[in-house]
Design an enzyme around this catalytic site. Structure first.
Site, PDB file in Angstrom:
ATOM      1  N   ASP A  45     -94.936  16.460  65.775  1.00 34.66           N
ATOM      2  CA  ASP A  45     -95.159  17.051  64.465  1.00 34.66           C
ATOM      3  C   ASP A  45     -96.296  18.046  64.588  1.00 34.66           C
ATOM      4  OD1 ASP A  45     -93.269  15.318  63.281  1.00 34.66           O
ATOM      5  OD2 ASP A  45     -94.789  13.745  63.110  1.00 34.66           O
ATOM      6  N   SER A  72     -86.831   6.028  65.415  1.00 37.34           N
ATOM      7  CA  SER A  72     -87.675   7.222  65.365  1.00 37.34           C
ATOM      8  C   SER A  72     -87.611   8.004  66.665  1.00 37.34           C
ATOM      9  CB  SER A  72     -89.126   6.830  65.103  1.00 37.34           C
ATOM     10  OG  SER A  72     -89.957   7.963  65.274  1.00 37.34           O
ATOM     11  N   HIS A  85     -89.898   9.826  67.624  1.00 35.27           N
ATOM     12  CA  HIS A  85     -91.239   9.808  68.206  1.00 35.27           C
ATOM     13  C   HIS A  85     -91.348   8.754  69.312  1.00 35.27           C
ATOM     14  CE1 HIS A  85     -93.252  12.792  65.696  1.00 35.27           C
ATOM     15  NE2 HIS A  85     -92.446  12.383  64.723  1.00 35.27           N
ATOM     16  N   GLU A 144     -87.542  18.763  57.413  1.00 34.56           N
ATOM     17  CA  GLU A 144     -88.858  18.559  58.023  1.00 34.56           C
ATOM     18  C   GLU A 144     -89.176  19.750  58.936  1.00 34.56           C
ATOM     19  OE1 GLU A 144     -89.222  13.692  58.049  1.00 34.56           O
ATOM     20  OE2 GLU A 144     -89.533  14.798  59.908  1.00 34.56           O
ATOM     21  N   GLU A 167     -95.980   0.781  66.767  1.00 33.86           N
ATOM     22  CA  GLU A 167     -96.692   1.718  65.888  1.00 33.86           C
ATOM     23  C   GLU A 167     -95.786   2.216  64.765  1.00 33.86           C
ATOM     24  OE1 GLU A 167     -99.911   3.658  69.014  1.00 33.86           O
ATOM     25  OE2 GLU A 167     -97.827   4.311  69.059  1.00 33.86           O
ATOM     26  N   GLN A 168     -94.532   2.477  65.122  1.00 34.46           N
ATOM     27  CA  GLN A 168     -93.578   2.925  64.104  1.00 34.46           C
ATOM     28  C   GLN A 168     -93.337   1.813  63.082  1.00 34.46           C
ATOM     29  OE1 GLN A 168     -92.405   6.007  63.867  1.00 34.46           O
ATOM     30  NE2 GLN A 168     -91.222   5.569  62.022  1.00 34.46           N
ATOM     31  N   ALA A 222     -88.711   6.833  59.623  1.00 30.93           N
ATOM     32  CA  ALA A 222     -87.671   6.103  60.347  1.00 30.93           C
ATOM     33  C   ALA A 222     -88.052   4.638  60.470  1.00 30.93           C
ATOM     34  CB  ALA A 222     -87.503   6.704  61.736  1.00 30.93           C
ATOM     35  N   TRP A 259     -91.702  20.687  60.174  1.00 27.93           N
ATOM     36  CA  TRP A 259     -92.808  20.412  61.097  1.00 27.93           C
ATOM     37  C   TRP A 259     -92.410  19.534  62.283  1.00 27.93           C
ATOM     38  CZ3 TRP A 259     -92.120  18.201  56.271  1.00 27.93           C
ATOM     39  CH2 TRP A 259     -91.853  16.839  56.266  1.00 27.93           C
ATOM     40  N   HIS A 260     -91.230  18.921  62.215  1.00 31.33           N
ATOM     41  CA  HIS A 260     -90.843  17.950  63.245  1.00 31.33           C
ATOM     42  C   HIS A 260     -89.998  18.649  64.322  1.00 31.33           C
ATOM     43  CE1 HIS A 260     -89.465  13.843  64.680  1.00 31.33           C
ATOM     44  NE2 HIS A 260     -88.514  14.620  65.170  1.00 31.33           N
TER      45      HIS A 260
END
Ligand SMILES: [Zn+2]
Length: 233
Positions: A154, A145, A147, A203, A118-119, A140, A205-206
């Site tokens: 996020d 990443s 994530h 960021e 997905e990344q 990233a 939000w991260h």
């Protein structure tokens, strides 16, 4: 001659950093259990000391720094690492969101776990849209990443006007996050003014889950994961 010593020195550091830890999965273990096991190889892990030599372990291509999965532009995750969303982290994130709402704020979940594939798709889309140089500022590459660890989230707001923008940090929601995230075990992973250390723009939000002890300490010292452990910069 000097060079040779240096090479020998470096390789022994690398070797000693590659010890195998049999139980580093972040999925179903409680924090207590894994931290007990982390300490079993003769090294005292103190999460409250900055710049102490961190305990670095690599297992199946994943790097653990004092038991915390590490991913940044210099430390990769393997493409087959797919732990899914960390349930403890998500539970604590939900509590954070709930408490923010109770304080009258409009905080919502925006994104969480992303697989390597997905990344890869996301990154390629960004590169196609904005070019590689610009994309690298905010996205990233696959394998880099946070994530992918299942420990990064996020957040945004229903208005969404400042979502995924630096201006989110100036909203009441962004300010609340900055002030309170550590109480739930999260750090704002890419702070303002630390771009040259984290490799990413600010960021607000991260959020990255590191547990309450480390989050408190990093928050108190106003630092980053890289600086705290003096690793991965
Ligand atoms: Zn993120």
């Amino acid at each position: 001659m000097k060079k040779l010593f240096l090479i020998v020195g470096i390789s022994s550091i690398v070797l000693s950093a590659c010890g195998v830890n049999s139980d580093s999965s972040n999925h179903s273990n409680t924090e207590d259990k894994s931290s007990t096991e982390e300490q079993s190889n003769g090294q005292n892990n103190k999460n409250n000391q900055k710049n102490e030599q961190p305990n670095i372990k690599k297992k199946d291509g994943i790097t653990y720094v004092d038991g915390h999965v590490f991913a940044n532009k210099k430390v990769d995750l393997p493409s087959d690492y797919a732990p899914g969303e960390n349930r403890t982290a998500r539970t604590d994130l939900n509590q954070l969101i709930q408490d923010a709402r109770n304080d009258g704020l409009d905080v919502v979940f925006r994104s969480g776990y992303r697989s390597y594939e997905e990344q890869e798709q996301l990154y390629n889309d960004y590169v196609a849209r904005d070019g590689e140089k610009a994309a690298n500022q905010y996205s990233a590459k696959p394998g880099k990443s946070e994530h992918q660890t299942g420990l990064a989230f996020d957040v945004g707001s229903n208005k969404a006007t400042d979502d995924f923008r630096k201006s989110f940090g100036n909203t009441n929601e962004g300010k609340w996050i900055k002030e309170h995230a550590h109480k739930y075990g999260f750090i704002v992973r890419y702070p303002n003014g630390k771009e040259n250390i984290t490799g990413y723009q600010y960021e607000p939000w991260h959020l990255r889950y590191v547990g309450k002890d480390l989050a408190n300490e990093i928050n108190k010292q106003n630092t980053t994961l890289e600086e705290y452990y003096n690793y991965g910069m």
